[in-house]
Scaffold this motif. Structure first.
Motif, PDB file in Angstrom:
ATOM      1  N   LYS A  88     -27.451 -40.324  93.216  1.00  0.00           N
ATOM      2  CA  LYS A  88     -27.364 -39.088  94.008  1.00  0.00           C
ATOM      3  C   LYS A  88     -28.674 -38.750  94.692  1.00  0.00           C
ATOM      4  O   LYS A  88     -28.704 -38.416  95.870  1.00  0.00           O
ATOM      5  N   ARG A  89     -29.758 -38.794  93.939  1.00  0.00           N
ATOM      6  CA  ARG A  89     -31.050 -38.344  94.452  1.00  0.00           C
ATOM      7  C   ARG A  89     -31.535 -39.166  95.637  1.00  0.00           C
ATOM      8  O   ARG A  89     -32.171 -38.638  96.546  1.00  0.00           O
ATOM      9  N   ALA A  90     -31.263 -40.444  95.642  1.00  0.00           N
ATOM     10  CA  ALA A  90     -31.781 -41.346  96.668  1.00  0.00           C
ATOM     11  C   ALA A  90     -30.960 -41.331  97.953  1.00  0.00           C
ATOM     12  O   ALA A  90     -31.379 -41.889  98.958  1.00  0.00           O
ATOM     13  N   VAL A  91     -29.810 -40.688  97.941  1.00  0.00           N
ATOM     14  CA  VAL A  91     -28.879 -40.752  99.072  1.00  0.00           C
ATOM     15  C   VAL A  91     -29.238 -39.718 100.135  1.00  0.00           C
ATOM     16  O   VAL A  91     -29.384 -38.535  99.849  1.00  0.00           O
ATOM     17  N   LEU A  92     -29.372 -40.196 101.373  1.00  0.00           N
ATOM     18  CA  LEU A  92     -29.550 -39.323 102.545  1.00  0.00           C
ATOM     19  C   LEU A  92     -28.356 -39.551 103.454  1.00  0.00           C
ATOM     20  O   LEU A  92     -28.149 -40.654 103.952  1.00  0.00           O
ATOM     21  N   ARG A  93     -27.562 -38.528 103.659  1.00  0.00           N
ATOM     22  CA  ARG A  93     -26.383 -38.646 104.525  1.00  0.00           C
ATOM     23  C   ARG A  93     -26.655 -37.962 105.858  1.00  0.00           C
ATOM     24  O   ARG A  93     -27.016 -36.800 105.900  1.00  0.00           O
ATOM     25  N   VAL A  94     -26.452 -38.721 106.919  1.00  0.00           N
ATOM     26  CA  VAL A  94     -26.559 -38.187 108.278  1.00  0.00           C
ATOM     27  C   VAL A  94     -25.266 -38.558 108.972  1.00  0.00           C
ATOM     28  O   VAL A  94     -25.076 -39.694 109.388  1.00  0.00           O
ATOM     29  N   GLY A  95     -24.347 -37.593 109.034  1.00  0.00           N
ATOM     30  CA  GLY A  95     -23.026 -37.892 109.584  1.00  0.00           C
ATOM     31  C   GLY A  95     -22.318 -38.864 108.665  1.00  0.00           C
ATOM     32  O   GLY A  95     -22.190 -38.638 107.480  1.00  0.00           O
ATOM     33  N   ARG A  96     -21.888 -39.986 109.231  1.00  0.00           N
ATOM     34  CA  ARG A  96     -21.208 -40.993 108.415  1.00  0.00           C
ATOM     35  C   ARG A  96     -22.172 -42.022 107.856  1.00  0.00           C
ATOM     36  O   ARG A  96     -21.821 -42.780 106.957  1.00  0.00           O
ATOM     37  N   SER A  97     -23.376 -42.082 108.390  1.00  0.00           N
ATOM     38  CA  SER A  97     -24.320 -43.087 107.916  1.00  0.00           C
ATOM     39  C   SER A  97     -24.995 -42.635 106.626  1.00  0.00           C
ATOM     40  O   SER A  97     -25.245 -41.458 106.415  1.00  0.00           O
ATOM     41  N   VAL A  98     -25.259 -43.598 105.779  1.00  0.00           N
ATOM     42  CA  VAL A  98     -25.899 -43.339 104.490  1.00  0.00           C
ATOM     43  C   VAL A  98     -27.167 -44.166 104.437  1.00  0.00           C
ATOM     44  O   VAL A  98     -27.159 -45.357 104.740  1.00  0.00           O
ATOM     45  N   ARG A  99     -28.258 -43.527 104.069  1.00  0.00           N
ATOM     46  CA  ARG A  99     -29.540 -44.207 103.890  1.00  0.00           C
ATOM     47  C   ARG A  99     -30.072 -43.856 102.522  1.00  0.00           C
ATOM     48  O   ARG A  99     -29.692 -42.855 101.939  1.00  0.00           O
ATOM     49  N   PHE A 100     -30.966 -44.692 102.029  1.00  0.00           N
ATOM     50  CA  PHE A 100     -31.496 -44.512 100.686  1.00  0.00           C
ATOM     51  C   PHE A 100     -33.015 -44.424 100.715  1.00  0.00           C
ATOM     52  O   PHE A 100     -33.669 -45.215 101.393  1.00  0.00           O
ATOM     53  N   VAL A 101     -33.560 -43.474  99.960  1.00  0.00           N
ATOM     54  CA  VAL A 101     -34.992 -43.404  99.750  1.00  0.00           C
ATOM     55  C   VAL A 101     -35.303 -44.457  98.691  1.00  0.00           C
ATOM     56  O   VAL A 101     -34.790 -44.393  97.566  1.00  0.00           O
ATOM     57  N   VAL A 102     -36.099 -45.438  99.045  1.00  0.00           N
ATOM     58  CA  VAL A 102     -36.269 -46.633  98.222  1.00  0.00           C
ATOM     59  C   VAL A 102     -36.821 -46.296  96.835  1.00  0.00           C
ATOM     60  O   VAL A 102     -36.283 -46.750  95.823  1.00  0.00           O
ATOM     61  N   ARG A 103     -37.876 -45.500  96.755  1.00  0.00           N
ATOM     62  CA  ARG A 103     -38.488 -45.177  95.453  1.00  0.00           C
ATOM     63  C   ARG A 103     -37.487 -44.473  94.535  1.00  0.00           C
ATOM     64  O   ARG A 103     -37.362 -44.818  93.366  1.00  0.00           O
ATOM     65  N   ASP A 104     -36.773 -43.496  95.074  1.00  0.00           N
ATOM     66  CA  ASP A 104     -35.788 -42.773  94.265  1.00  0.00           C
ATOM     67  C   ASP A 104     -34.636 -43.687  93.848  1.00  0.00           C
ATOM     68  O   ASP A 104     -34.128 -43.587  92.728  1.00  0.00           O
ATOM     69  N   LEU A 105     -34.232 -44.581  94.748  1.00  0.00           N
ATOM     70  CA  LEU A 105     -33.146 -45.502  94.431  1.00  0.00           C
ATOM     71  C   LEU A 105     -33.545 -46.423  93.283  1.00  0.00           C
ATOM     72  O   LEU A 105     -32.769 -46.619  92.342  1.00  0.00           O
ATOM     73  N   ILE A 106     -34.735 -46.965  93.340  1.00  0.00           N
ATOM     74  CA  ILE A 106     -35.192 -47.859  92.276  1.00  0.00           C
ATOM     75  C   ILE A 106     -35.271 -47.107  90.949  1.00  0.00           C
ATOM     76  O   ILE A 106     -34.847 -47.610  89.905  1.00  0.00           O
ATOM     77  N   ASP A 107     -35.783 -45.876  90.982  1.00  0.00           N
ATOM     78  CA  ASP A 107     -35.858 -45.074  89.757  1.00  0.00           C
ATOM     79  C   ASP A 107     -34.454 -44.798  89.186  1.00  0.00           C
ATOM     80  O   ASP A 107     -34.235 -44.909  87.982  1.00  0.00           O
ATOM     81  N   GLU A 108     -33.517 -44.426  90.068  1.00  0.00           N
ATOM     82  CA  GLU A 108     -32.158 -44.134  89.597  1.00  0.00           C
ATOM     83  C   GLU A 108     -31.465 -45.379  89.045  1.00  0.00           C
ATOM     84  O   GLU A 108     -30.751 -45.306  88.051  1.00  0.00           O
ATOM     85  N   LEU A 109     -31.686 -46.522  89.671  1.00  0.00           N
ATOM     86  CA  LEU A 109     -31.074 -47.758  89.179  1.00  0.00           C
ATOM     87  C   LEU A 109     -31.676 -48.172  87.829  1.00  0.00           C
ATOM     88  O   LEU A 109     -30.971 -48.677  86.971  1.00  0.00           O
ATOM     89  N   ARG A 110     -32.952 -47.929  87.648  1.00  0.00           N
ATOM     90  CA  ARG A 110     -33.585 -48.222  86.346  1.00  0.00           C
ATOM     91  C   ARG A 110     -33.018 -47.312  85.261  1.00  0.00           C
ATOM     92  O   ARG A 110     -32.771 -47.747  84.145  1.00  0.00           O
ATOM     93  N   GLN A 111     -32.826 -46.041  85.576  1.00  0.00           N
ATOM     94  CA  GLN A 111     -32.257 -45.101  84.595  1.00  0.00           C
ATOM     95  C   GLN A 111     -30.806 -45.480  84.259  1.00  0.00           C
ATOM     96  O   GLN A 111     -30.366 -45.332  83.144  1.00  0.00           O
ATOM     97  N   GLU A 112     -30.082 -45.949  85.285  1.00  0.00           N
ATOM     98  CA  GLU A 112     -28.686 -46.350  85.094  1.00  0.00           C
ATOM     99  C   GLU A 112     -28.602 -47.552  84.149  1.00  0.00           C
ATOM    100  O   GLU A 112     -27.728 -47.605  83.293  1.00  0.00           O
ATOM    101  N   ASN A 113     -29.501 -48.501  84.308  1.00  0.00           N
ATOM    102  CA  ASN A 113     -29.467 -49.710  83.493  1.00  0.00           C
ATOM    103  C   ASN A 113     -30.209 -49.546  82.171  1.00  0.00           C
ATOM    104  O   ASN A 113     -29.939 -50.281  81.233  1.00  0.00           O
ATOM    105  N   GLY A 114     -31.151 -48.624  82.105  1.00  0.00           N
ATOM    106  CA  GLY A 114     -31.994 -48.491  80.921  1.00  0.00           C
ATOM    107  C   GLY A 114     -31.492 -47.543  79.955  1.00  0.00           C
ATOM    108  O   GLY A 114     -31.187 -47.544  78.845  1.00  0.00           O
TER     109      GLY A 114
END
Length: 114
Positions: A88-114
């Protein structure tokens, strides 16, 4: 009183062509430059998207495909995680396009797996 139809037909404003009832053809697309044309630096068209000049691993915000290209997470898995609400935290929605903040995405994926 002057009849407008008679005045238009008597004095047409647009000259008639040789074959005025022929089907109109659409203009064909012509390339802006010939195939072998080279541009100097001062003649080059201005790039609207400056992101292409920055390498992927340096960019702070990436799309699904760019995240997959870097090997952070497969695109399909990332789409599933976003749809389920686990990222959730890493997601930036602009209209239909979705972009990810890289640092937040990596942190969230580590928490998901850890």
């Amino acid at each position: 009183m002057n009849d407008p139809i008679v005045s238009v037909t008597a004095n047409p404003r647009v000259p008639r062509g040789i074959d005025s009832h022929a089907a109109a053809t659409k203009p064909s697309h012509k390339p802006a430059l010939p195939d072998g044309a080279n541009l100097d630096a001062d003649q080059a068209p201005k790039a609207l998207d400056l992101r292409s000049a920055v390498p992927l691993h340096v960019r702070p915000v990436l799309t699904y495909a760019e995240v997959a290209a870097l090997g952070i997470a497969p695109e399909r898995s990332l789409r599933r995680l976003v749809a389920m609400g686990r990222v959730k935290r890493a997601v930036l929605r602009v209209g239909r396009s979705v972009r990810f903040v890289v640092r937040d995405l990596i942190d969230e994926l580590r928490q998901e797996n850890g």
